[in-house]
Design an enzyme around this catalytic site. Structure first.
Site, short mmCIF file in Angstrom:
data_model
loop_
_atom_site.label_atom_id
_atom_site.label_comp_id
_atom_site.label_asym_id
_atom_site.label_seq_id
_atom_site.Cartn_x
_atom_site.Cartn_y
_atom_site.Cartn_z
N ASP A 33 69.35 56.72 33.05
CA ASP A 33 70.79 56.66 33.31
C ASP A 33 71.07 55.34 34.03
OD1 ASP A 33 73.39 58.64 33.74
OD2 ASP A 33 73.20 57.13 35.29
N ASP A 137 75.74 55.46 28.69
CA ASP A 137 74.73 54.85 29.58
C ASP A 137 73.51 55.75 29.80
OD1 ASP A 137 75.74 56.76 31.37
OD2 ASP A 137 75.49 55.41 33.08
N GLU A 138 73.26 56.67 28.89
CA GLU A 138 72.16 57.62 29.08
C GLU A 138 71.42 57.92 27.79
OE1 GLU A 138 72.95 61.51 31.11
OE2 GLU A 138 74.70 60.35 31.69
#
Ligand code: DCP
Ligand code: CA
Ligand code: CA
Length: 389
Positions: A33, A137-138
């Site tokens: 993350d 974002d992960e």
């Protein structure tokens, strides 16, 4: 001894579907993350922001600070600023804060590059990368094969990933490593920002059980509330609760899931979500225009980018979307679904130009930005099997 080992190896190679109990390797899943993602990108782009409280805003476009906080850096968080709060409130909490409008398309491009780095670390299973992006974002990366199930090696992989992202993108991330997706996801937030945490199977219960049930990934406020009413406070309480009683409150699927998740069990594979992935490019025209030649030039360039990305991954597409944003900042999209998968540049150009033609015949307001995006992606059928037909 050697003979026995090689016999085992040959059995394993020839009977890959033998029950897992014989040859199963300890699963290792890594979750990444990015730290304060949108704000971190803005900091990187503008070094003058270093040391200041930075808020990225989804501005409503009406007046001054009329939007909501999309995210903020850790300095801003110290004043109590949080995602989702009105920007005007954030300003009151810390008047020194720098407010910036969100540039989602730009962040998506940065995200794409990071995802390509992460994907390169994933195991390959049945010709597919064992990789799963779950948000901008992960992502999950399965590294069972690459580490041979060894959590010390997995830690080294995590460090290598962090270093590569730092070097290539000047951004930090937090990494969680566990025996499955559930644990990896929960572990990545243990040390943030710029952290790395490993929970191997022997540490699973001491990590998981003292936590409040609301911390279990997949439990929302409603479930947490019901569990509390049932006297279930920690994940240990949940793990020890009678599964029949859980089923009678939550139904069969959810009841069993709760019981298993509380024991840290999660067999779901790390897998690209079927059809969910899209590849797209968007850019701003040199000037606001309705000139078909100017717009086509840009659209052709974007199409080429999209095709080269598809080529590098051996993918085809079935769906094409063209987006235009006009000089009044209104956004329009049109899509086409082909009746068969395609991967040639000519086909993509033809479809995007056709859609562009429709947009131009309908619009009197000049275009400011155009984008092209392909979806319903799948692995290409190799040339040989095409010739066989
Ligand atoms: N985001 C958003 N609105 C929200 C939450 C998030 O626009 N309510 C966007 C901005 C974030 C990005 O998604 O940068 C990723 O969300 P995260 O929840 O992972 O938050 P951050 O990466 O910003 O911070 P953290 O360091 O806590 O992960
Ligand atoms: Ca994040
Ligand atoms: Ca996130």
């Amino acid at each position: 001894m050697l003979f026995v080992l090689s016999l085992f190896q040959s059995l394993k190679d020839n009977y890959t579907n033998l029950p897992g109990i014989f040859f199963s390797m300890q699963r290792v899943v890594l979750h990444v993350d990015m730290d304060y993602f949108f704000a971190a990108i803005e900091e990187r782009e503008n070094p003058e922001l270093q040391g200041k409280a930075v808020v990225v805003c989804m501005l409503s476009g009406r007046s001054g600070l009329s939007g909501a906080v999309s995210t903020c850096n850790y300095i801003a968080r110290e004043s109590g600023i949080k995602a989702g709060m009105p920007c005007s409130k954030a300003k009151k909490l810390n008047p020194e804060t720098v407010f910036l409008p969100a540039r989602k398309d730009f962040y998506t491009l940065v995200s794409d590059r990071i995802m390509e780095i992460l994907r390169s670390y994933a195991d390959v299973r049945d010709n597919e990368d064992a990789f799963e992006q779950i948000s901008i974002d992960e992502a999950f990366v399965e590294i069972t094969e690459k580490t041979g199930g060894d959590f010390n090696l997995a830690f080294n992989t995590g460090i290598r990933i962090k270093n590569e992202i730092k070097e290539k993108e000047q951004l930090t991330c937090s990494v969680g490593i566990g025996p499955n997706k559930l644990i990896a996801k929960m572990t990545s937030s243990v040390q943030k920002p710029d952290g790395i945490t490993v929970i191997s199977p022997d540490k699973l219960k001491s990590f998981l059980w003292p936590l409040k049930v609301s911390k279990l990934w997949g439990i929302g406020d409603v479930t947490a509330g019901k569990l509390q009413e049932m006297g279930i406070v920690t994940i240990k309480d949940l793990a020890e609760y009678n599964v029949i009683d859980l089923i009678s409150t939550f139904g069969k699927t959810r009841g069993i899931w709760l019981k298993q998740a509380a024991a840290g069990i999660d067999d779901s594979p790390v897998k690209e979500r079927e059809g969910s992935e899209q590849i797209g490019r968007i850019a701003t025209l040199p000037e606001d225009t309705l000139d078909i030649n100017l717009i086509s030039q840009l659209l052709d360039r974007l199409t080429e980018d999209v095709i080269s990305k598809l080529d590098s991954r051996g993918l085809s597409f079935r769906n094409v979307t063209v987006t235009v944003i006009n000089s009044k900042f209104k956004m329009y999209t049109k899509s086409r679904t082909l009746n068969h998968p395609a991967y040639s540049k000519e086909i993509l150009l033809e479809v995007t130009r056709e859609i562009l033609g429709e947009f131009l015949s309908e619009s009197r307001t000049e275009f400011r930005r155009v984008g092209v995006r392909v979806g319903e992606l799948q692995k290409r059928i190799c040339q040989k099997s095409l010739l066989d037909y």
